[in-house]
Structure formats: C-alpha cells, structure tokens
Design a protein around this motif. Structure first.
Motif, mmCIF file in Angstrom:
data_model
loop_
_atom_site.group_PDB
_atom_site.id
_atom_site.type_symbol
_atom_site.label_atom_id
_atom_site.label_comp_id
_atom_site.label_asym_id
_atom_site.label_seq_id
_atom_site.Cartn_x
_atom_site.Cartn_y
_atom_site.Cartn_z
ATOM 1 N N GLY A 13 -15.103 -1.302 34.953
ATOM 2 C CA GLY A 13 -15.701 -2.461 34.376
ATOM 3 C C GLY A 13 -16.681 -3.138 35.434
ATOM 4 N N ILE A 14 -17.091 -4.105 35.148
ATOM 5 C CA ILE A 14 -17.912 -4.925 36.016
ATOM 6 C C ILE A 14 -17.654 -6.582 36.152
ATOM 7 C CG2 ILE A 14 -19.832 -5.383 34.314
ATOM 8 C CD1 ILE A 14 -21.733 -5.034 36.689
ATOM 9 N N GLY A 15 -17.524 -7.200 37.048
ATOM 10 C CA GLY A 15 -17.427 -8.372 37.073
ATOM 11 C C GLY A 15 -18.588 -9.182 36.885
ATOM 12 N N ARG A 16 -18.386 -10.487 36.451
ATOM 13 C CA ARG A 16 -19.554 -11.399 36.276
ATOM 14 C C ARG A 16 -20.410 -11.687 37.555
ATOM 15 N NH1 ARG A 16 -16.225 -16.554 33.824
ATOM 16 N NH2 ARG A 16 -15.784 -16.634 36.154
ATOM 17 N N ASN A 17 -19.992 -11.332 38.865
ATOM 18 C CA ASN A 17 -20.871 -11.497 39.828
ATOM 19 C C ASN A 17 -21.090 -9.959 40.500
ATOM 20 O OD1 ASN A 17 -18.358 -10.356 40.873
ATOM 21 N ND2 ASN A 17 -17.636 -11.931 42.151
ATOM 22 N N GLY A 18 -20.992 -8.924 39.565
ATOM 23 C CA GLY A 18 -21.459 -7.704 39.981
ATOM 24 C C GLY A 18 -20.441 -6.903 40.796
#
Ligand code: F6R
Length: 241
Positions: free
Chosen positions: A131-136
């Motif tokens: 997955g990917i976090g909102r902060n990349g």
C-alpha cells in the motif's frame, strides 16, 4: 512501471487478485511479501472468495509481511500478526508455519537482521504487495528513510500515527515504533504490486509515479525497479498527469 487505473476500489482488488492468482499458478514455491492497512483488505477478501468458491490454494505459499509494531504481542488485536490471521490466513489453506512477520517482541536491534536472513533463506520475495501512505511511505519507511535501508526499527511520523489512531481505542497504548522491511529490501523483490485507492492517496500516487526520485517520498524509489505494477482506482489516480 505499469499503471493500471480501475473504475473503483473493488475493481482494483479484483485486478490485484488476478495478478496474485497468476503468480501462484506460475511458481513451484512462491514467496509473497504482504502488507496490512485498509487497502489490501479488499484484495484479501477477493482471495478468500476465490479460495472458497474456485479452489484457489495457498498451500505452497510462503509469506513475509512488511512490518510489525514494536511491543505488541502477536495476540494483541492491533498487532499485524493478528490482522493477517483475521483478514487472510485464518480463511485460506496457507500453512501457518510458512507465514512470517518481523518479531515485534524480540530484541529490536537483532530482529531486523534475523528477518533479512529468513527472507534470504527462502530465496527472496517473488511478489511484494504494497500500500502507500499519504506521505508516500511504503512499509513503515517514512519520508527521509534511506533508499538503501534494510529491515530495522523506525519511529513512526505524527502523520502516520494519526492515520493509524483509528484502529486503537482512545486510551489504548499505540506503539510509535515499528520494525519494517527497508526500501532496499522491498526493491529486491522480483516483482512489486502497489495498490492505492481513494482520493487521500492521489498526491502520494502522483509523487510515487511521476515525481522526482527522493527519500522524501519513499515510494518514488519504486521507479528504480524493473517490474512494478501500480493499481489505482480513479480517485487515487486523480493527480496523475
Ligand atoms: C502496512 C504498510 C503501510 C500501509 C500504508 C497505507 O503494512 O506497509 O505502508 O500500506 O500505511 O495504509 P492504508 O492502506 O491503511 O491506507
């Protein structure tokens, strides 16, 4: 990098499940890297459905999860081991002894090297789900993580702690340290499948796929990998050029 844009989150999950199914069929002894968080849940549900109704088997699969909280025992409801049991492992025919996560209860300074050795001993990872976090972030490799990093302890950023607070009761202990595969560990997987859904991920997806390669956006390191598939729904694709 191949970017696939689907109409919605469930179509993204179905597409990801197709890739997982194909990889399972192709390999004698597949080794997958797995993620937790809300994004892969739809993929895991699709895989459970295929196991129940189409005979998809996980019997020959070995898995290594990306990360685990430091200080949470496996039976803790918020531990990633518990998450994986609940969301996938308990519902398919995977051999329990073939499912691995970093050990959040062991000496954190030794757990990283031990996990790396275990992955290497199994011949490395064939398909890494991310997955990917909102902060990349990817795994718990927060912005400024070294692109050469390996499995180790990381302090979670305030943004990530806030994003994950929804999983903990208001007065409950929420760990601020995690063991995570490093960016270099992730890049060693033979293929990578990143899934992102929802508008909140649009900026991170654009910076991952089209932005400059930067430790400030750990996911941008995936641009260095020869075999990455990014599956995004329309909202997560909203800021792509
Ligand atoms: C979890 C992990 C994290 C999540 C990311 C996105 O194992 O590796 O990098 O993929 O924080 O989380 P969700 O999917 O909850 O938005």
């Amino acid at each position: 990098m191949q970017v696939i844009i689907t109409a919605n989150a469930s179509a993204a999950a179905a597409h990801a499940a197709d890739i997982v199914e194909r990889t399972l069929a192709e390999l004698e002894a597949p080794v997958f890297g797995l993620a937790t968080g809300s994004t892969p849940v739809a993929l895991y549900q699709a895989l459970i459905e295929r196991h129940r109704h189409q005979g998809l088997s996980f019997a020959k699969l070995t898995t290594f999860n990306l990360d685990e909280y430091v200080g949470l025992p496996p039976e803790h409801p918020q531990s990633y081991r518990h998450f994986m049991q609940r969301e996938l492992f308990d519902h398919v025919d995977i051999e329990p002894a073939n499912t691995f996560l970093p050990d959040g209860m062991s000496d954190p300074l030794e757990a990283g090297n031990a996990y790396e050795a275990l992955i290497e001993g199994h011949g490395g990872i064939d398909l890494q789900v991310l997955g990917i976090g909102r902060n990349g972030h990817i795994g718990f490799n927060e912005p400024t993580s070294s692109l050469g990093s390996r499995t180790r302890v990381k302090t979670l950023t305030r943004d990530t702690l806030e994003a994950n607070a929804r999983f903990f009761a208001p007065q409950e202990f929420q760990p601020s340290l995690a063991l995570t595969m490093g960016i270099a560990t992730i890049l060693e997987a033979r293929s990578i499948l990143l899934i992102a859904t929802g508008e909140a991920k649009a900026e991170a997806v654009a910076r991952c796929v089209e932005g400059p390669l930067s430790a400030l956006v750990p996911a941008s390191a995936l641009q260095l990998h020869p075999k990455v598939t990014v599956i995004v729904d329309q909202t997560a694709a909203g800021r792509l050029e």
